[in-house]
Every structure is written in C-alpha cells, then in structure tokens.
Design a protein around this motif. Structure first.
Motif, PDB file in Angstrom:
ATOM      1  N   ILE A 187       0.875  -1.166   0.000  1.00  0.00           N
ATOM      2  CA  ILE A 187       0.000   0.000   0.000  1.00  0.00           C
ATOM      3  C   ILE A 187       0.916   1.220   0.000  1.00  0.00           C
ATOM      4  O   ILE A 187       1.644   1.459   0.954  1.00  0.00           O
ATOM      5  CB  ILE A 187      -0.921   0.047   1.246  1.00  0.00           C
ATOM      6  N   ILE A 188       0.881   1.968  -1.123  1.00  0.00           N
ATOM      7  CA  ILE A 188       1.763   3.132  -1.256  1.00  0.00           C
ATOM      8  C   ILE A 188       0.905   4.391  -1.224  1.00  0.00           C
ATOM      9  O   ILE A 188      -0.109   4.475  -1.903  1.00  0.00           O
ATOM     10  CB  ILE A 188       2.634   3.032  -2.530  1.00  0.00           C
ATOM     11  N   SER A 189       1.319   5.347  -0.386  1.00  0.00           N
ATOM     12  CA  SER A 189       0.536   6.568  -0.185  1.00  0.00           C
ATOM     13  C   SER A 189       1.289   7.791  -0.661  1.00  0.00           C
ATOM     14  O   SER A 189       2.494   7.914  -0.473  1.00  0.00           O
ATOM     15  CB  SER A 189       0.222   6.750   1.297  1.00  0.00           C
ATOM     16  N   ARG A 190       0.529   8.693  -1.263  1.00  0.00           N
ATOM     17  CA  ARG A 190       1.033  10.025  -1.630  1.00  0.00           C
ATOM     18  C   ARG A 190       0.032  10.998  -1.036  1.00  0.00           C
ATOM     19  O   ARG A 190      -1.116  11.032  -1.461  1.00  0.00           O
ATOM     20  CB  ARG A 190       1.110  10.199  -3.140  1.00  0.00           C
ATOM     21  N   ASP A 191       0.464  11.727  -0.028  1.00  0.00           N
ATOM     22  CA  ASP A 191      -0.407  12.612   0.753  1.00  0.00           C
ATOM     23  C   ASP A 191      -1.548  11.803   1.344  1.00  0.00           C
ATOM     24  O   ASP A 191      -1.319  10.877   2.080  1.00  0.00           O
ATOM     25  CB  ASP A 191      -0.894  13.788  -0.089  1.00  0.00           C
ATOM     26  N   GLU A 219      -2.729   3.711  -2.755  1.00  0.00           N
ATOM     27  CA  GLU A 219      -2.931   2.849  -3.910  1.00  0.00           C
ATOM     28  C   GLU A 219      -2.351   1.471  -3.619  1.00  0.00           C
ATOM     29  O   GLU A 219      -1.295   1.357  -3.005  1.00  0.00           O
ATOM     30  CB  GLU A 219      -2.226   3.483  -5.115  1.00  0.00           C
ATOM     31  N   ARG A 220      -3.075   0.439  -4.054  1.00  0.00           N
ATOM     32  CA  ARG A 220      -2.599  -0.937  -3.865  1.00  0.00           C
ATOM     33  C   ARG A 220      -1.615  -1.296  -4.969  1.00  0.00           C
ATOM     34  O   ARG A 220      -1.768  -0.895  -6.105  1.00  0.00           O
ATOM     35  CB  ARG A 220      -3.762  -1.912  -3.914  1.00  0.00           C
ATOM     36  N   GLY A 221      -0.629  -2.077  -4.599  1.00  0.00           N
ATOM     37  CA  GLY A 221       0.354  -2.545  -5.557  1.00  0.00           C
ATOM     38  C   GLY A 221       0.967  -3.831  -5.038  1.00  0.00           C
ATOM     39  O   GLY A 221       0.417  -4.478  -4.144  1.00  0.00           O
ATOM     40  N   LYS A 222       2.106  -4.204  -5.625  1.00  0.00           N
ATOM     41  CA  LYS A 222       2.783  -5.412  -5.159  1.00  0.00           C
ATOM     42  C   LYS A 222       4.293  -5.253  -5.304  1.00  0.00           C
ATOM     43  O   LYS A 222       4.780  -4.470  -6.104  1.00  0.00           O
ATOM     44  CB  LYS A 222       2.287  -6.640  -5.910  1.00  0.00           C
ATOM     45  N   ILE A 223       4.996  -6.031  -4.477  1.00  0.00           N
ATOM     46  CA  ILE A 223       6.459  -6.074  -4.487  1.00  0.00           C
ATOM     47  C   ILE A 223       6.842  -7.542  -4.596  1.00  0.00           C
ATOM     48  O   ILE A 223       6.280  -8.380  -3.897  1.00  0.00           O
ATOM     49  CB  ILE A 223       7.043  -5.505  -3.179  1.00  0.00           C
ATOM     50  N   ILE A 267       9.615   2.395   2.748  1.00  0.00           N
ATOM     51  CA  ILE A 267       8.851   1.566   3.682  1.00  0.00           C
ATOM     52  C   ILE A 267       8.635   2.340   4.976  1.00  0.00           C
ATOM     53  O   ILE A 267       9.590   2.817   5.587  1.00  0.00           O
ATOM     54  CB  ILE A 267       9.571   0.226   3.963  1.00  0.00           C
ATOM     55  N   THR A 268       7.349   2.456   5.382  1.00  0.00           N
ATOM     56  CA  THR A 268       7.023   3.139   6.636  1.00  0.00           C
ATOM     57  C   THR A 268       6.635   2.142   7.720  1.00  0.00           C
ATOM     58  O   THR A 268       6.743   2.440   8.899  1.00  0.00           O
ATOM     59  CB  THR A 268       5.865   4.134   6.439  1.00  0.00           C
ATOM     60  N   SER A 269       6.180   0.941   7.303  1.00  0.00           N
ATOM     61  CA  SER A 269       5.787  -0.077   8.270  1.00  0.00           C
ATOM     62  C   SER A 269       5.644  -1.414   7.562  1.00  0.00           C
ATOM     63  O   SER A 269       5.342  -1.473   6.374  1.00  0.00           O
ATOM     64  CB  SER A 269       4.452   0.316   8.916  1.00  0.00           C
ATOM     65  N   LEU A 270       5.858  -2.489   8.313  1.00  0.00           N
ATOM     66  CA  LEU A 270       5.692  -3.842   7.792  1.00  0.00           C
ATOM     67  C   LEU A 270       4.647  -4.542   8.654  1.00  0.00           C
ATOM     68  O   LEU A 270       4.785  -4.596   9.870  1.00  0.00           O
ATOM     69  CB  LEU A 270       7.020  -4.603   7.853  1.00  0.00           C
ATOM     70  N   GLU A 271       3.600  -5.046   8.008  1.00  0.00           N
ATOM     71  CA  GLU A 271       2.540  -5.740   8.734  1.00  0.00           C
ATOM     72  C   GLU A 271       2.729  -7.239   8.557  1.00  0.00           C
ATOM     73  O   GLU A 271       2.754  -7.742   7.432  1.00  0.00           O
ATOM     74  CB  GLU A 271       1.174  -5.312   8.205  1.00  0.00           C
ATOM     75  N   LEU A 272       2.879  -7.933   9.677  1.00  0.00           N
ATOM     76  CA  LEU A 272       3.076  -9.383   9.638  1.00  0.00           C
ATOM     77  C   LEU A 272       1.759 -10.109   9.418  1.00  0.00           C
ATOM     78  O   LEU A 272       0.682  -9.519   9.526  1.00  0.00           O
ATOM     79  CB  LEU A 272       3.720  -9.858  10.948  1.00  0.00           C
ATOM     80  N   LYS A 273       1.840 -11.400   9.132  1.00  0.00           N
ATOM     81  CA  LYS A 273       0.642 -12.210   8.887  1.00  0.00           C
ATOM     82  C   LYS A 273      -0.262 -12.282  10.115  1.00  0.00           C
ATOM     83  O   LYS A 273      -1.464 -12.492   9.990  1.00  0.00           O
ATOM     84  CB  LYS A 273       1.042 -13.602   8.409  1.00  0.00           C
ATOM     85  N   ASN A 274       0.293 -12.069  11.317  1.00  0.00           N
ATOM     86  CA  ASN A 274      -0.514 -12.091  12.548  1.00  0.00           C
ATOM     87  C   ASN A 274      -1.103 -10.707  12.855  1.00  0.00           C
ATOM     88  O   ASN A 274      -1.727 -10.517  13.886  1.00  0.00           O
ATOM     89  CB  ASN A 274       0.304 -12.602  13.736  1.00  0.00           C
ATOM     90  N   GLY A 275      -0.890  -9.715  11.964  1.00  0.00           N
ATOM     91  CA  GLY A 275      -1.444  -8.384  12.136  1.00  0.00           C
ATOM     92  C   GLY A 275      -0.549  -7.403  12.864  1.00  0.00           C
ATOM     93  O   GLY A 275      -0.826  -6.210  12.901  1.00  0.00           O
ATOM     94  N   LYS A 276       0.537  -7.873  13.447  1.00  0.00           N
ATOM     95  CA  LYS A 276       1.463  -7.026  14.197  1.00  0.00           C
ATOM     96  C   LYS A 276       2.278  -6.166  13.229  1.00  0.00           C
ATOM     97  O   LYS A 276       2.672  -6.625  12.165  1.00  0.00           O
ATOM     98  CB  LYS A 276       2.383  -7.909  15.040  1.00  0.00           C
ATOM     99  N   THR A 281       1.666  -7.322   4.519  1.00  0.00           N
ATOM    100  CA  THR A 281       1.518  -6.071   3.778  1.00  0.00           C
ATOM    101  C   THR A 281       2.703  -5.158   4.056  1.00  0.00           C
ATOM    102  O   THR A 281       3.138  -5.024   5.192  1.00  0.00           O
ATOM    103  CB  THR A 281       0.223  -5.329   4.194  1.00  0.00           C
ATOM    104  N   VAL A 282       3.195  -4.510   2.999  1.00  0.00           N
ATOM    105  CA  VAL A 282       4.257  -3.518   3.117  1.00  0.00           C
ATOM    106  C   VAL A 282       3.594  -2.146   2.927  1.00  0.00           C
ATOM    107  O   VAL A 282       2.929  -1.908   1.921  1.00  0.00           O
ATOM    108  CB  VAL A 282       5.354  -3.722   2.044  1.00  0.00           C
ATOM    109  N   TRP A 283       3.742  -1.266   3.915  1.00  0.00           N
ATOM    110  CA  TRP A 283       3.182   0.080   3.862  1.00  0.00           C
ATOM    111  C   TRP A 283       4.303   1.038   3.465  1.00  0.00           C
ATOM    112  O   TRP A 283       5.389   0.996   4.027  1.00  0.00           O
ATOM    113  CB  TRP A 283       2.601   0.467   5.224  1.00  0.00           C
ATOM    114  N   LEU A 284       4.021   1.901   2.468  1.00  0.00           N
ATOM    115  CA  LEU A 284       5.056   2.782   1.937  1.00  0.00           C
ATOM    116  C   LEU A 284       4.545   4.198   1.714  1.00  0.00           C
ATOM    117  O   LEU A 284       3.346   4.419   1.573  1.00  0.00           O
ATOM    118  CB  LEU A 284       5.553   2.256   0.583  1.00  0.00           C
TER     119      LEU A 284
END
Length: 189
Positions: A48-52, A56-60, A87-96, A108-111
């Motif tokens: 999930i990459i954000s501008r302001d 937008e969803r994408g993939k790596i 990368i601003t945050s990494l979400e693990l499969k357990n939600g952490k 999920t990779v948050w960017l």
C-alpha cells in the motif's frame, strides 16, 4: 552470467560462472569445482503506497528470505506502472506492525511515495505568511540560503524542517525533497 558463491573447496566466496543454465550449474573460477545452485524462491507481497492522503494498492516481488526494513526504498508495481516507495511499516501475517521482517513473514508492506513528492513551503513577506506547494522528484535537493523563484518573486530559504524532526538553519545545509516536511522562505527585494 557470473556471481559470487560460497565454494566448498576454497572455503570462501569466490567468482563462479554459469556453465549450464538448465541444470543451474556454476563453476568456480579459482579451483574449477562445479556446483548446483538453485534459484531462491520469490514471494509477492501486497503493498500500500501513499502520496499525501491518497493510497494505492500494488505489489512487491522479492526473494523469500530477504529482510525488509523501515526506511528502505523499494520499487512497487502499481496498476499503471511502477513507483518508488519508502517503507514506513511492515505488517506481519498475525497483524502485528514491525520495523524489520523477513519477506516470508510479511502480509503487507506500507510505503510512502518518494518518486514525486509534495513540498510544502511557508512564504514570509513582512507580517504575512502564505502557504505554497510544489510537486517535484524526491531526489531534488533544497539548500538553506538558496533563492526560490515563486510567481515572479524571489524568496530565500531560511529554514528546512525535516520529516524526522530535525531542523536545518545553517546556510549551505541541504536536504532532499523526500526528507522535507516544510521549507520556510523569506521574501527578498
């Protein structure tokens, strides 16, 4: 194709050359021994990459064992092409949420988009401050003391507030647009 691989005979990493692509066979250029090196499996991660305020969803796509870290820049595949994101945050499969994780553990990779960024500028002319914004490449540098032409007027950069909380005030200090929260500039005649 040539790459550095750990050689069991030499007991260190040495240059190896690919001699049989279909069987993944590499030959050590130091001792001549041949070994099979299977390619590492890759995983596709949701991004999930954000501008302001727009996301937008994408993939790596990365090797399964690769370790991703907050602050690292990666290329994200989105609907109409590619974007560079930090990368601003990494979400693990357990939600952490974590700052560092192996790709195989990530959901999920948050960017934050750093390819093109909005730079906020406070323009000071006497007692009046006017907000102003420009869009530019994240790699463009701004320097304290630099003259900015804005709508036919000239403004001198006096301070640069950084995203990490720092403040640049000394003339000659600079930062890339992707690192800047706000620029303060004074009108000059």
């Amino acid at each position: 194709m040539k790459r550095e691989i750990y050689c069991d005979s030499c007991k260190e990493e040495t240059p190896h050359v690919l001699i049989n692509p279909s069987k993944h066979l590499f030959q050590c250029e130091v001792c001549g021994s041949v070994m099979e090196v299977l390619p590492e499996k890759r995983v596709e991660l949701r991004a999930i990459i954000s501008r302001d305020d727009v996301s937008e969803r994408g993939k790596i796509e990365v090797p399964r064992s690769e370790v991703l870290t907050k602050g690292e820049e990666v290329v994200v595949e989105v609907g109409e092409g590619y974007r560079v994101g930090e990368i601003t945050s990494l979400e693990l499969k357990n939600g952490k949420r974590v700052d560092v994780a192996s790709a195989e553990d990530i959901e999920t990779v948050w960017l934050r988009d750093v390819g093109e960024v909005k730079v906020r500028i406070s323009l000071h002319k006497g007692p009046v401050t006017t907000p102003y914004e420009i869009f530019t490449s994240g790699e463009v540098e701004f320097t304290v003391g630099e003259i900015l032409p804005v709508e036919g007027r000239k403004y001198k950069i006096t301070r640069i507030k950084l995203i990490n909380g720092g403040l640049l005030k000394k003339e000659g200090r600079s930062a890339k647009a992707k690192e800047i929260r706000r620029i303060y500039a004074q009108f000059i005649r």
